[in-house]
Scaffold this active site. Sequence first.
Site, PDB file in Angstrom:
ATOM      1  N   GLY A 115      35.618  37.947  45.742  1.00 29.81           N
ATOM      2  CA  GLY A 115      36.312  37.921  44.470  1.00 29.81           C
ATOM      3  C   GLY A 115      37.763  38.289  44.704  1.00 29.81           C
ATOM      4  O   GLY A 115      38.099  38.926  45.716  1.00 29.81           O
ATOM      5  N   GLN A 142      46.343  40.975  42.734  1.00 30.86           N
ATOM      6  CA  GLN A 142      46.277  41.203  44.184  1.00 30.86           C
ATOM      7  C   GLN A 142      47.236  40.302  44.962  1.00 30.86           C
ATOM      8  O   GLN A 142      47.512  40.560  46.133  1.00 30.86           O
ATOM      9  CB  GLN A 142      44.846  41.011  44.697  1.00 30.86           C
ATOM     10  CG  GLN A 142      43.888  42.090  44.179  1.00 30.86           C
ATOM     11  CD  GLN A 142      42.494  41.914  44.729  1.00 30.86           C
ATOM     12  OE1 GLN A 142      41.699  41.156  44.182  1.00 30.86           O
ATOM     13  NE2 GLN A 142      42.185  42.591  45.830  1.00 30.86           N
ATOM     14  N   CYS A 159      37.496  46.359  49.126  1.00 29.90           N
ATOM     15  CA  CYS A 159      38.516  45.638  48.379  1.00 29.90           C
ATOM     16  C   CYS A 159      39.527  45.065  49.361  1.00 29.90           C
ATOM     17  O   CYS A 159      39.946  45.745  50.299  1.00 29.90           O
ATOM     18  CB  CYS A 159      39.214  46.592  47.414  1.00 29.90           C
ATOM     19  SG  CYS A 159      40.440  45.787  46.371  1.00 29.90           S
ATOM     20  N   LEU A 160      39.917  43.823  49.114  1.00 32.41           N
ATOM     21  CA  LEU A 160      40.912  43.194  49.984  1.00 32.41           C
ATOM     22  C   LEU A 160      42.241  43.946  49.931  1.00 32.41           C
ATOM     23  O   LEU A 160      43.033  43.848  50.862  1.00 32.41           O
ATOM     24  CB  LEU A 160      41.110  41.730  49.579  1.00 32.41           C
ATOM     25  CG  LEU A 160      39.862  40.840  49.693  1.00 32.41           C
ATOM     26  CD1 LEU A 160      40.186  39.436  49.190  1.00 32.41           C
ATOM     27  CD2 LEU A 160      39.337  40.797  51.117  1.00 32.41           C
ATOM     28  N   HIS A 174      34.461  45.318  39.047  1.00 27.29           N
ATOM     29  CA  HIS A 174      35.474  45.581  40.079  1.00 27.29           C
ATOM     30  C   HIS A 174      36.681  44.653  39.882  1.00 27.29           C
ATOM     31  O   HIS A 174      37.831  45.107  39.887  1.00 27.29           O
ATOM     32  CB  HIS A 174      34.853  45.386  41.461  1.00 27.29           C
ATOM     33  CG  HIS A 174      35.818  45.504  42.605  1.00 27.29           C
ATOM     34  ND1 HIS A 174      35.687  46.452  43.599  1.00 27.29           N
ATOM     35  CD2 HIS A 174      36.933  44.795  42.922  1.00 27.29           C
ATOM     36  CE1 HIS A 174      36.701  46.321  44.451  1.00 27.29           C
ATOM     37  NE2 HIS A 174      37.455  45.313  44.072  1.00 27.29           N
ATOM     38  N   GLU A 175      36.415  43.364  39.711  1.00 24.51           N
ATOM     39  CA  GLU A 175      37.524  42.408  39.590  1.00 24.51           C
ATOM     40  C   GLU A 175      38.329  42.642  38.312  1.00 24.51           C
ATOM     41  O   GLU A 175      39.558  42.589  38.323  1.00 24.51           O
ATOM     42  CB  GLU A 175      37.015  40.974  39.632  1.00 24.51           C
ATOM     43  CG  GLU A 175      36.369  40.565  40.949  1.00 24.51           C
ATOM     44  CD  GLU A 175      37.231  40.840  42.177  1.00 24.51           C
ATOM     45  OE1 GLU A 175      38.469  40.823  42.064  1.00 24.51           O
ATOM     46  OE2 GLU A 175      36.661  41.095  43.239  1.00 24.51           O
ATOM     47  N   HIS A 208      40.918  45.335  38.283  1.00 26.05           N
ATOM     48  CA  HIS A 208      42.232  44.980  38.836  1.00 26.05           C
ATOM     49  C   HIS A 208      43.204  44.555  37.727  1.00 26.05           C
ATOM     50  O   HIS A 208      44.412  44.756  37.847  1.00 26.05           O
ATOM     51  CB  HIS A 208      42.109  43.819  39.834  1.00 26.05           C
ATOM     52  CG  HIS A 208      41.666  44.231  41.198  1.00 26.05           C
ATOM     53  ND1 HIS A 208      42.394  45.071  42.004  1.00 26.05           N
ATOM     54  CD2 HIS A 208      40.558  43.907  41.921  1.00 26.05           C
ATOM     55  CE1 HIS A 208      41.768  45.243  43.166  1.00 26.05           C
ATOM     56  NE2 HIS A 208      40.650  44.556  43.141  1.00 26.05           N
TER      57      HIS A 208
HETATM   58 ZN    ZN Z   1      39.367  44.548  44.780  1.00 30.70          ZN
END
Ligand code: ZN
Length: 185
Positions: free
Chosen positions: A49, A54, A103-104, A145-146, A149
């Site tokens: 995701g 991000q 997380c990226l 989670h997404e 952000h």
């Molecule tokens: Zn993340």
Amino acid sequence: MAIRPILRMGHPLLRQSSRELTPAEIGSDMVNTLIQDLVETMHAASGLGIAAPQVGELVQLSVIEFTGDNSRYPNMGDQKRTVFINPRLQVLEAEVQGFWEGCLSVPDLRGLVFRPKKVAVDYLDEKGLSHYLVAEGFFATVLQHEFDHLDGVLYIDRVQDRTQLAFVDEYKEFILAQQPHGEVD
Ligand code: ZN
């Protein structure tokens, strides 16, 4: 279309709230290019995701897609690629479930986060069509989670017990082997 640099924790844009996309923007070349960039960037990083902040775009847009053979998060089932624009999340079951999230934007770490186990989401797709879905289990955690952000929240803010925070290698060696919880991006 391009693979975009992923902002990492500490970048101030990750801590801001994103604005809604307008009806005129949805379906535009600008937004469609951003969606393609998010997909390419997510795939290049083996994420499941990604959210627009991000890559430094403060708009309410996220893409989720995963398969059971994802290298970062194996064996978590399949979710076909879905584009979420202006999502509104509602908790249907307040009882929580724990997954080891990553997380990226927070590379090389995993942390145990407890979130409501069943949620509903109202959202628009890339064509501007409205949808409603109900999710539970791992997918419910991925959605939360997404969408965090989009509010400037990172999963690490929600790790209640900081002894349950680990580097990926140590997580795999010492934790995953003992308690095969899931994980997220
Ligand atoms: Zn993340």
